[in-house]
Design a protein around this motif. Structure first.
Motif, PDB file in Angstrom:
ATOM      1  N   GLY A 202      44.266  35.570  35.696  1.00  0.00           N
ATOM      2  CA  GLY A 202      44.495  36.974  36.078  1.00  0.00           C
ATOM      3  C   GLY A 202      43.288  37.991  36.184  1.00  0.00           C
ATOM      4  O   GLY A 202      42.236  37.542  35.799  1.00  0.00           O
ATOM      5  N   ALA A 203      43.760  38.914  36.971  1.00  0.00           N
ATOM      6  CA  ALA A 203      42.551  39.687  37.339  1.00  0.00           C
ATOM      7  C   ALA A 203      41.885  40.568  36.124  1.00  0.00           C
ATOM      8  O   ALA A 203      40.651  40.908  36.112  1.00  0.00           O
ATOM      9  N   TYR A 204      42.566  40.819  35.276  1.00  0.00           N
ATOM     10  CA  TYR A 204      42.304  41.639  33.952  1.00  0.00           C
ATOM     11  C   TYR A 204      41.988  40.899  32.687  1.00  0.00           C
ATOM     12  O   TYR A 204      42.208  41.203  31.587  1.00  0.00           O
ATOM     13  N   SER A 205      41.582  39.559  32.943  1.00  0.00           N
ATOM     14  CA  SER A 205      41.274  38.827  31.814  1.00  0.00           C
ATOM     15  C   SER A 205      39.759  38.777  31.282  1.00  0.00           C
ATOM     16  O   SER A 205      38.988  39.125  32.062  1.00  0.00           O
ATOM     17  N   LEU A 206      39.604  38.212  29.954  1.00  0.00           N
ATOM     18  CA  LEU A 206      38.162  38.155  29.987  1.00  0.00           C
ATOM     19  C   LEU A 206      37.674  37.256  30.591  1.00  0.00           C
ATOM     20  O   LEU A 206      36.237  37.627  30.822  1.00  0.00           O
ATOM     21  N   PRO A 207      37.903  35.826  30.752  1.00  0.00           N
ATOM     22  CA  PRO A 207      37.098  35.413  31.858  1.00  0.00           C
ATOM     23  C   PRO A 207      36.682  35.793  33.169  1.00  0.00           C
ATOM     24  O   PRO A 207      35.481  35.554  33.681  1.00  0.00           O
ATOM     25  N   THR A 208      37.740  36.414  33.804  1.00  0.00           N
ATOM     26  CA  THR A 208      37.558  37.284  35.088  1.00  0.00           C
ATOM     27  C   THR A 208      36.380  38.260  34.866  1.00  0.00           C
ATOM     28  O   THR A 208      35.383  38.503  35.755  1.00  0.00           O
ATOM     29  N   ALA A 209      36.425  38.938  33.924  1.00  0.00           N
ATOM     30  CA  ALA A 209      35.499  40.126  33.581  1.00  0.00           C
ATOM     31  C   ALA A 209      33.979  39.491  33.321  1.00  0.00           C
ATOM     32  O   ALA A 209      32.951  39.979  33.992  1.00  0.00           O
TER      33      ALA A 209
END
Length: 126
Positions: free
Chosen positions: A94-101
């Motif tokens: 998802g766009a607002y996940s820790l891995p994406t961040a």
């Protein structure tokens, strides 16, 4: 600033050496980062990039005059892999996940690493 400029290439060399060894010990960690457009097997790319990282690390440790520029070019060439990771993480987590961040944060970090590479032959005094 002078100390940072002297230390930066050594820190990058340690990072390259560690990552290069990891490419050989745990190649499956890196195969998913290879952009799908690359026309050879991901394993081949992982082993080749690991070897390049080890060579670059040796050059940076030795302060070889071309090692900084070669390292910077290599880091620029890795940008598609970082973008691939970002896209994969957005899709999976998802766009607002820790891995994406974290994947987003890695993109500007590449600029700092490129700067570090280019300090290998810096002779200025700050």
């Amino acid at each position: 600033m002078s100390r940072l400029r002297r230390f930066a290439p050594i820190a990058l060399a340690v990072l390259f050496a560690t990552s290069g060894v990891a490419h050989f010990l745990k190649p499956e960690t890196f195969t998913g980062l290879v952009p799908r457009i690359v026309p050879v097997s991901p394993e081949t790319v992982v082993y080749a990039s690991g070897a390049v990282e080890l060579i670059l690390a040796a050059g940076l440790f030795a302060k070889h005059r071309h090692s900084g520029l070669a390292s910077a070019v290599f880091l620029i060439a890795l940008l598609p892999a970082h973008v691939q990771m970002l896209l994969d993480f957005q899709r999976e987590y998802g766009a607002y996940s820790l891995p994406t961040a974290i994947a987003w944060a890695r993109l500007p970090l590449q600029l700092a690493l490129i700067w570090a590479a280019l300090q290998v032959n810096h002779r200025g005094s700050d």
